[in-house]
Design a protein around this motif. Structure first.
Motif, PDB file in Angstrom:
ATOM      1  N   ALA A 224      -0.325 -15.071  22.597  1.00 14.39           N
ATOM      2  CA  ALA A 224      -1.694 -15.448  22.945  1.00 14.39           C
ATOM      3  C   ALA A 224      -1.625 -16.612  23.936  1.00 14.39           C
ATOM      4  O   ALA A 224      -0.882 -17.569  23.721  1.00 14.39           O
TER       5      ALA A 224
ATOM      6  N   LYS B 125      -4.083 -19.282  26.209  1.00 15.15           N
ATOM      7  CA  LYS B 125      -5.407 -19.844  26.467  1.00 15.15           C
ATOM      8  C   LYS B 125      -5.438 -20.320  27.916  1.00 15.15           C
ATOM      9  O   LYS B 125      -4.666 -21.192  28.308  1.00 15.15           O
TER      10      LYS B 125
ATOM     11  N   ILE C  56      -9.136 -16.625  26.135  1.00 11.83           N
ATOM     12  CA  ILE C  56      -7.865 -16.327  25.484  1.00 11.83           C
ATOM     13  C   ILE C  56      -7.506 -14.862  25.709  1.00 11.83           C
ATOM     14  O   ILE C  56      -8.338 -13.976  25.513  1.00 11.83           O
TER      15      ILE C  56
ATOM     16  N   THR D  49      -4.588 -11.967  24.606  1.00  9.64           N
ATOM     17  CA  THR D  49      -3.481 -11.667  23.697  1.00  9.64           C
ATOM     18  C   THR D  49      -2.868 -10.324  24.069  1.00  9.64           C
ATOM     19  O   THR D  49      -3.543  -9.424  24.552  1.00  9.64           O
TER      20      THR D  49
END
Length: 66
Positions: A14, A16, A22, A24
């Motif tokens: 993940a 940011k 975000i 993933t």
């Protein structure tokens, strides 16, 4: 970047972004004996980079359409 390894054969990464968004990605192998953490991370990061390019392209296309 956060990295998780559930079940001993899966890699989840993940990221940011600077704006707080975000992204993933995950990668799973069939056999835990052949699991390679570094390769899983590399695959996930490459997929995340591709998604960022796709999102940036969408943003630019939307701006041009206005």
């Amino acid at each position: 970047m956060e990295i998780m390894e559930p079940f001993g054969k899966c890699t989840i990464v993940a990221v940011k972004l600077q704006n707080g968004f975000i992204i993933t990605e995950s990668n799973v192998c069939l056999d835990p004996e052949s699991y390679n953490k570094e390769l899983g991370i590399q695959i996930c990061v490459e997929r995340i980079k591709n998604r960022i390019w796709e999102l940036e392209s969408y943003k630019q296309q939307s701006l041009l359409a206005e």
